[in-house]
Design an enzyme around this catalytic site. Structure first.
Site, short mmCIF file in Angstrom:
data_model
loop_
_atom_site.label_atom_id
_atom_site.label_comp_id
_atom_site.label_asym_id
_atom_site.label_seq_id
_atom_site.Cartn_x
_atom_site.Cartn_y
_atom_site.Cartn_z
N GLY A 1 -13.46 8.33 12.75
CA GLY A 1 -12.05 8.60 12.57
C GLY A 1 -11.76 9.42 11.33
O GLY A 1 -12.64 9.74 10.53
N LEU B 1 -10.14 8.84 8.39
CA LEU B 1 -10.46 8.28 7.08
C LEU B 1 -11.95 7.97 6.96
O LEU B 1 -12.55 8.18 5.90
CB LEU B 1 -9.64 7.01 6.83
CG LEU B 1 -9.78 6.38 5.44
CD1 LEU B 1 -9.37 7.37 4.35
CD2 LEU B 1 -8.97 5.10 5.34
N THR C 1 -2.29 -1.32 7.42
CA THR C 1 -1.21 -0.39 7.75
C THR C 1 0.16 -0.85 7.27
O THR C 1 0.39 -2.05 7.08
CB THR C 1 -1.16 -0.21 9.29
OG1 THR C 1 -0.03 0.58 9.66
CG2 THR C 1 -1.03 -1.57 9.99
N TYR D 1 0.64 -3.62 17.67
CA TYR D 1 -0.27 -3.05 16.67
C TYR D 1 -0.11 -3.77 15.34
O TYR D 1 -1.09 -4.22 14.73
CB TYR D 1 0.01 -1.56 16.50
CG TYR D 1 -0.77 -0.92 15.38
CD1 TYR D 1 -2.16 -0.86 15.40
CD2 TYR D 1 -0.10 -0.39 14.27
CE1 TYR D 1 -2.86 -0.27 14.36
CE2 TYR D 1 -0.80 0.20 13.23
CZ TYR D 1 -2.19 0.25 13.28
OH TYR D 1 -2.87 0.81 12.24
N LYS E 1 -2.85 -6.31 13.35
CA LYS E 1 -3.33 -5.96 12.01
C LYS E 1 -3.06 -7.07 11.00
O LYS E 1 -3.84 -7.29 10.08
CB LYS E 1 -2.70 -4.64 11.55
CG LYS E 1 -3.13 -3.43 12.35
CD LYS E 1 -4.61 -3.12 12.22
CE LYS E 1 -4.92 -2.44 10.91
NZ LYS E 1 -6.34 -2.00 10.82
#
Length: 307
Positions: free
Chosen positions: A11, A13, A102, A126, A130
């Site tokens: 990905g 990052l 996030t 989401y 998380k």
């Protein structure tokens, strides 16, 4: 020199971090999802045993808002259970764990930046998954686990809003972008350097907000990108989430506070506009290189991406 294992290294990052770690002389092993599925505890244990890392950085996640809503079981398996696997194995080996989280752990109903200790109140699947992942890290690794919340990431690789705006400036006379969601555009390079700093200095474990300072709406960010391209920012038209037909809840205000950095003796990351101006030549060169390599194939990133 230290040894690092980066999960989710395919990905945006993860790629940036693996590259910079090697550039700084560390021994970095980046594994993408094809080479390590963090849902598989046996595979995670084998990878950690083989690499014997001083630090594990978890960049693996299901970040698509739409995919999380459509497949909640998958989202929970990766964003929560997978993180629990990593945290538990790191607790057994002594490796420090940096888990990337996030701004979506917050619902976006605030009017002031969310401090690190603000109670999470996610508004979608989401964000909820998380939050569970964050708790797994804090419970298994109270002294060696770090949760870094970031947002609106862009870099030289991978899909991002900034790269999408570069493409759209070339393809469309005008573009409508939402102006009712405020957050913090964040340069992946600044996040990776901060990870290096915090581990080098041995800051206390806990939750940190790794976002560039200041805030903007997607509309304001798009206008800034157009200006950097030498294009007329007026070609960006303001719209709303409702007008775009958005059906999944997204935070209207997800600006994060940076008090914890000051408490441990580090400054907050620089202002988002300063970072964007510094990073933009690299981002533009990378976008041009990708376009040349793919023959101009379209980047399918949504005009309003998750990060």
């Amino acid at each position: 020199m230290s040894r690092w294992l980066i999960t989710g290294a395919g990905g945006l990052l993860g790629r940036e971090l693996t590259h910079r770690l090697n550039h700084h002389g560390h021994e970095a092993y980046g594994l993408d999802r094809e080479h390590l599925d963090i849902r598989d505890r046996v595979a995670v244990a084998a990878a950690v045993s083989a690499v014997a890392p001083d630090v594990v950085v978890n960049c693996a996640a299901v970040t698509s808002i739409e995919r999380c809503e459509a497949d909640q079981e998958l989202a929970m398996a990766v964003n929560a259970a997978g993180v629990r696997n990593l945290a538990g194995i790191c607790a057994g080996t002594g490796s420090r764990l940096v888990h990337i989280s996030t701004d979506y752990v917050f619902g976006g109903r605030a009017s002031l930046p969310y401090p690190e200790d603000a109670p999470p109140d996610p508004g979608n699947v989401y964000g909820r998954t998380k939050v569970v992942g964050e708790r797994a890290v804090r419970e298994a690794l109270p002294d060696t686990g770090y949760v870094l919340r970031t947002s609106w990431l862009y870099g030289t690789t991978g899909r991002s809003f900034v790269r999408t705006m570069i493409r759209l400036e070339r393809e469309q006379e005008s573009t409508a972008v939402v102006d009712d969601q405020r957050g913090q555009p964040t340069w992946a390079g600044d996040v990776t350097e901060r990870i290096l700093d915090m581990l080098r200095l041995g800051v206390p474990a806990g939750i940190y907000h790794a976002t560039n300072s200041g805030s903007a709406t997607w509309y304001e960010l798009a206008r800034e990108v157009f200006a950097l391209l030498g294009a007329d920012p007026a070609r960006i038209r303001s719209t709303t989430s409702a007008e775009r037909g958005e059906t999944i809840a997204r935070p209207a205000f997800s600006v994060l506070g940076h008090g914890r950095w000051r408490a441990v003796g580090l400054p907050p990351l620089r202002h988002w506009r300063t970072a964007l101006h510094a990073a933009f030549p690299q981002v533009l060169r990378a976008a041009d290189a990708t376009k040349a390599a793919t023959g101009g194939a379209r980047d399918r990133t949504h005009v309003q991406p998750k990060e």
